[in-house]
Scaffold this active site. Structure first.
Site, PDB file in Angstrom:
ATOM      1  N   CYS A 249       0.869  -1.185   0.000  1.00  0.00           N
ATOM      2  CA  CYS A 249       0.000   0.000   0.000  1.00  0.00           C
ATOM      3  C   CYS A 249       0.901   1.229   0.000  1.00  0.00           C
ATOM      4  O   CYS A 249       2.114   1.115  -0.183  1.00  0.00           O
ATOM      5  CB  CYS A 249      -0.939  -0.005   1.209  1.00  0.00           C
ATOM      6  SG  CYS A 249      -0.087   0.004   2.798  1.00  0.00           S
ATOM      7  N   THR A 250       0.347   2.394   0.222  1.00  0.00           N
ATOM      8  CA  THR A 250       1.121   3.635   0.092  1.00  0.00           C
ATOM      9  C   THR A 250       2.271   3.723   1.086  1.00  0.00           C
ATOM     10  O   THR A 250       3.427   3.912   0.712  1.00  0.00           O
ATOM     11  CB  THR A 250       0.206   4.859   0.271  1.00  0.00           C
ATOM     12  OG1 THR A 250      -0.892   4.753  -0.631  1.00  0.00           O
ATOM     13  CG2 THR A 250       0.969   6.146  -0.002  1.00  0.00           C
TER      14      THR A 250
END
Length: 374
Positions: A249-250
């Site tokens: 994810c980020t």
């Protein structure tokens, strides 16, 4: 004597009016409870009033819209941070945390919950360093996961500290990333893992984030929010059985909770990218990278690319969807009014309203100011 008088009075009331005042004790208790809630709310409002002027003060009135990014004036430091921990009485941290940030010109959003802290903030380098030191001085927050980057302009309009049930909302009870998350994989080792044909790579972000960039061969669950991820896993579990499962994810927080959830279902070989996409883009050279496109970030930069350089994507101010350069060439794109993702979903009245807002944004920019609605 006073007890006797009280007893006599109560007996008299009971005799004269046919009821005993003791019968109304439950009602009085309810009144007292409501009164207590009202007093607590009044205290919360007082705290909010003390913080509110800073929360709503436009960043452009403190800092100029454009910055000299020379070594003598390096712009703003952005810190994406989180930590899963048992954060007792987290509600009491809200006011001092907001006050600490506001007093130093820090802006952004921080979420507090019983399971920890999460958010992204920006400010001058010294201010951000002071904030991280202040947070890590708390035993529960020692070892905070932080990713740094730089922005030429202040990427947030105000400072917000919010109280939540979860610092990243999945909606599944009993998931403990602190003790049940998958194995960390360093950015330098990530390419080898996801290139393995026995590995299924899953992007745990939302569909609009994935639309502007992801890793080669990654599966896009096409979720609108992280709450939908458990349902996607349930419907695709047969594809995960017996394989290595690698998630990203980020910044690392969503895949940390996602891997904990998947492991709770009995899957064993579960991995996630340490530090998330941001750390990968920071450390892995572009010529060796398996990342394609740009990484969406939740601030006015919109996206970053290799080396954490600000990307070319822009945000549709009507629907908040990130747009690539190609999408901005669409006849359905009009700055501040519509884009290919929302054009057919808006009425003429909507577009007229957005057009007026865009006009005000452009007028503010000509005066060197930042319009809050931009």
């Amino acid at each position: 004597m006073s007890r006797l008088v009280s007893w006599v009075n109560m007996r008299g009331v009971s005799f004269l009016f046919g009821f005993n005042p003791r019968d109304f004790r439950p009602a009085q208790a309810k009144v007292n409870k409501i009164r207590g809630i009202a007093l607590a709310r009044r205290s919360q409002v007082a705290d909010f009033i003390r913080i509110k002027p800073c929360l709503e003060f436009p960043a452009s009135e403190i800092y100029p819209r454009t910055m000299d990014t020379s070594p003598a004036n390096p712009g703003f430091r952005v810190a994406a941070l989180y930590r899963f921990c048992r954060l007792e009485r987290f509600e009491e941290l809200r006011a001092p945390l907001a006050a600490f940030c506001c007093s130093r010109g820090i802006k952004g959003t921080l979420l507090l919950a019983a399971e920890g802290i999460n958010g992204t903030v920006a400010g001058r380098e010294q201010a951000i360093s002071e904030l991280i030191a202040w947070l890590e001085a708390m035993p529960e927050l020692t070892g905070l996961e932080v990713k740094y980057s730089v922005a030429a302009e202040m990427p947030f309009h105000r400072m917000k500290v919010r109280l939540k049930r979860e610092i990243v909302t999945m909606g599944v009870e009993g998931i403990d990333p602190k003790h049940g998350a998958g194995a960390y994989v360093a950015p330098s080792d990530w390419n080898a893992l996801i290139a393995d044909p026995e590995t299924i790579v899953i992007d745990t972000r939302n569909d609009y984030e994935v639309s502007i960039g992801t890793f080669q061969g990654a599966v896009d669950p096409r979720t609108k929010s992280f709450r939908e991820f458990p349902q996607w896993v349930a419907s695709h579990r047969d594809q995960l059985e017996g394989r290595k499962v690698a998630m990203f994810c980020t910044g690392g927080i969503r895949c940390e909770k996602a891997t904990a959830y998947v492991k709770s279902l009995g899957l064993e070989e579960v991995f996630h990218l340490k530090g998330g996409i941001l750390k990968y883009l920071e450390e892995v050279p572009a010529e060796e990278s398996l990342w394609q496109g740009e990484c969406f970030v939740f601030d006015e930069r919109v996206s970053v690319s290799h080396g954490l350089e600000v990307g070319q994507s822009e945000l549709c101010r009507a629907c908040r969807h990130p747009l690539t350069a190609e999408e901005r060439l669409s006849p359905k794109f009009s700055a501040g009014v519509s884009c290919p993702h929302c054009h057919d979903q808006r009425s003429d009245e909507d577009r007229a309203r957005y057009a007026e807002r865009q006009r005000q944004v452009e007028m503010a920019e000509k005066r060197g100011l930042r319009h809050i609605g931009s």
